[in-house]
Design a protein around this motif. Structure first.
Motif, PDB file in Angstrom:
ATOM      1  N   ILE A  23     -24.533 -81.785 -50.671  1.00 39.62           N
ATOM      2  CA  ILE A  23     -25.139 -82.274 -49.438  1.00 39.62           C
ATOM      3  C   ILE A  23     -24.260 -81.879 -48.266  1.00 39.62           C
ATOM      4  CG2 ILE A  23     -25.796 -84.339 -48.143  1.00 39.62           C
ATOM      5  CD1 ILE A  23     -26.410 -85.664 -50.788  1.00 39.62           C
ATOM      6  N   GLN A  24     -24.897 -81.346 -47.251  1.00 36.80           N
ATOM      7  CA  GLN A  24     -24.171 -81.011 -46.029  1.00 36.80           C
ATOM      8  C   GLN A  24     -24.715 -81.899 -44.914  1.00 36.80           C
ATOM      9  OE1 GLN A  24     -24.370 -76.929 -44.823  1.00 36.80           O
ATOM     10  NE2 GLN A  24     -23.086 -77.258 -43.054  1.00 36.80           N
ATOM     11  N   PRO A  25     -23.986 -82.943 -44.566  1.00 45.23           N
ATOM     12  CA  PRO A  25     -24.466 -83.850 -43.517  1.00 45.23           C
ATOM     13  C   PRO A  25     -24.491 -83.156 -42.158  1.00 45.23           C
ATOM     14  CG  PRO A  25     -22.417 -84.662 -44.505  1.00 45.23           C
ATOM     15  CD  PRO A  25     -22.713 -83.340 -45.108  1.00 45.23           C
ATOM     16  N   VAL A  26     -25.562 -83.411 -41.425  1.00 49.76           N
ATOM     17  CA  VAL A  26     -25.708 -82.872 -40.082  1.00 49.76           C
ATOM     18  C   VAL A  26     -26.173 -84.007 -39.191  1.00 49.76           C
ATOM     19  CG1 VAL A  26     -26.966 -81.236 -38.645  1.00 49.76           C
ATOM     20  CG2 VAL A  26     -26.334 -80.597 -40.976  1.00 49.76           C
ATOM     21  N   MET A  27     -25.522 -84.188 -38.075  1.00 53.02           N
ATOM     22  CA  MET A  27     -25.910 -85.245 -37.146  1.00 53.02           C
ATOM     23  C   MET A  27     -26.331 -84.591 -35.831  1.00 53.02           C
ATOM     24  SD  MET A  27     -23.760 -88.480 -35.586  1.00 53.02           S
ATOM     25  CE  MET A  27     -23.264 -89.054 -37.168  1.00 53.02           C
ATOM     26  N   SER A  28     -27.546 -84.897 -35.414  1.00 51.36           N
ATOM     27  CA  SER A  28     -27.975 -84.368 -34.124  1.00 51.36           C
ATOM     28  C   SER A  28     -27.401 -85.249 -33.024  1.00 51.36           C
ATOM     29  CB  SER A  28     -29.498 -84.319 -34.043  1.00 51.36           C
ATOM     30  OG  SER A  28     -30.021 -85.624 -33.963  1.00 51.36           O
ATOM     31  N   ILE A  29     -27.204 -84.671 -31.878  1.00 46.53           N
ATOM     32  CA  ILE A  29     -26.588 -85.406 -30.763  1.00 46.53           C
ATOM     33  C   ILE A  29     -27.469 -86.562 -30.308  1.00 46.53           C
ATOM     34  CG2 ILE A  29     -27.468 -83.969 -28.893  1.00 46.53           C
ATOM     35  CD1 ILE A  29     -23.907 -85.392 -29.183  1.00 46.53           C
ATOM     36  N   THR A  30     -28.802 -86.467 -30.500  1.00 46.94           N
ATOM     37  CA  THR A  30     -29.677 -87.557 -30.083  1.00 46.94           C
ATOM     38  C   THR A  30     -29.534 -88.774 -30.989  1.00 46.94           C
ATOM     39  OG1 THR A  30     -31.495 -86.660 -31.375  1.00 46.94           O
ATOM     40  CG2 THR A  30     -31.372 -85.994 -29.063  1.00 46.94           C
ATOM     41  N   ASP A  31     -29.071 -88.572 -32.222  1.00 45.04           N
ATOM     42  CA  ASP A  31     -28.902 -89.680 -33.151  1.00 45.04           C
ATOM     43  C   ASP A  31     -27.497 -90.268 -33.126  1.00 45.04           C
ATOM     44  OD1 ASP A  31     -31.480 -89.334 -33.988  1.00 45.04           O
ATOM     45  OD2 ASP A  31     -30.947 -88.121 -35.726  1.00 45.04           O
ATOM     46  N   PHE A  32     -26.622 -89.665 -32.355  1.00 47.25           N
ATOM     47  CA  PHE A  32     -25.217 -90.066 -32.369  1.00 47.25           C
ATOM     48  C   PHE A  32     -25.028 -91.422 -31.707  1.00 47.25           C
ATOM     49  CE2 PHE A  32     -20.853 -90.006 -30.688  1.00 47.25           C
ATOM     50  CZ  PHE A  32     -20.178 -89.863 -31.879  1.00 47.25           C
ATOM     51  N   ILE A  33     -24.384 -92.330 -32.407  1.00 50.01           N
ATOM     52  CA  ILE A  33     -24.046 -93.651 -31.872  1.00 50.01           C
ATOM     53  C   ILE A  33     -22.528 -93.682 -31.761  1.00 50.01           C
ATOM     54  CG2 ILE A  33     -24.136 -96.140 -32.253  1.00 50.01           C
ATOM     55  CD1 ILE A  33     -26.678 -95.640 -33.926  1.00 50.01           C
ATOM     56  N   SER A  34     -22.028 -93.660 -30.541  1.00 47.26           N
ATOM     57  CA  SER A  34     -20.587 -93.509 -30.339  1.00 47.26           C
ATOM     58  C   SER A  34     -19.787 -94.783 -30.606  1.00 47.26           C
ATOM     59  CB  SER A  34     -20.300 -93.006 -28.915  1.00 47.26           C
ATOM     60  OG  SER A  34     -20.794 -93.933 -27.973  1.00 47.26           O
ATOM     61  N   ASP A  35     -20.359 -95.942 -30.354  1.00 47.04           N
ATOM     62  CA  ASP A  35     -19.624 -97.196 -30.534  1.00 47.04           C
ATOM     63  C   ASP A  35     -19.687 -97.628 -32.004  1.00 47.04           C
ATOM     64  OD1 ASP A  35     -18.510 -99.710 -30.507  1.00 47.04           O
ATOM     65  OD2 ASP A  35     -19.739-100.458 -28.839  1.00 47.04           O
ATOM     66  N   PRO A  36     -18.549 -97.664 -32.693  1.00 52.23           N
ATOM     67  CA  PRO A  36     -18.552 -98.057 -34.106  1.00 52.23           C
ATOM     68  C   PRO A  36     -19.183 -99.421 -34.368  1.00 52.23           C
ATOM     69  CG  PRO A  36     -16.437 -97.116 -33.524  1.00 52.23           C
ATOM     70  CD  PRO A  36     -17.219 -97.274 -32.246  1.00 52.23           C
ATOM     71  N   ALA A  37     -19.176-100.297 -33.388  1.00 56.01           N
ATOM     72  CA  ALA A  37     -19.781-101.616 -33.559  1.00 56.01           C
ATOM     73  C   ALA A  37     -21.299-101.517 -33.714  1.00 56.01           C
ATOM     74  CB  ALA A  37     -19.446-102.508 -32.365  1.00 56.01           C
ATOM     75  N   ASP A  38     -21.889-100.393 -33.294  1.00 56.53           N
ATOM     76  CA  ASP A  38     -23.337-100.205 -33.366  1.00 56.53           C
ATOM     77  C   ASP A  38     -23.767 -99.252 -34.482  1.00 56.53           C
ATOM     78  OD1 ASP A  38     -23.768-101.905 -31.197  1.00 56.53           O
ATOM     79  OD2 ASP A  38     -23.563-100.274 -29.748  1.00 56.53           O
TER      80      ASP A  38
END
Length: 81
Positions: A23-38
């Motif tokens: 598996i090669q994980p890919v995260m799109s910038i629109t799905d990125f949640i920067s705050d670890p609390a979220d």
């Protein structure tokens, strides 16, 4: 890489093992949640594993079910509405 994934084959009722899935994980910038609390608010991953008896079985049964699954996941959005 996921290794030794056990699953129940619904056609034979037997427990089987997939030795390895790369598996090669890919995260799109629109799905990125920067705050670890979220981070709990976004889905980490969806994996759909289908056993196919033949290419015809895949085209007639599995592919439509997979498309419906993906549409449902996409419709849920990042907030799991």
């Amino acid at each position: 890489t996921l290794q030794s994934i056990r699953y129940k084959n619904l056609r034979t009722n037997s427990i089987e093992t997939i030795e390895e899935i790369r598996i090669q994980p890919v995260m799109s910038i629109t799905d990125f949640i920067s705050d670890p609390a979220d981070w709990h608010q976004g889905a980490l991953c969806h994996i759909y594993i289908a056993a196919c008896a033949s290419l015809d079985h895949y085209k007639s049964k599995v592919k439509p079910a997979l498309k419906a699954f993906v549409s449902q996941v996409d419709g849920a959005g990042s907030g799991n509405k």
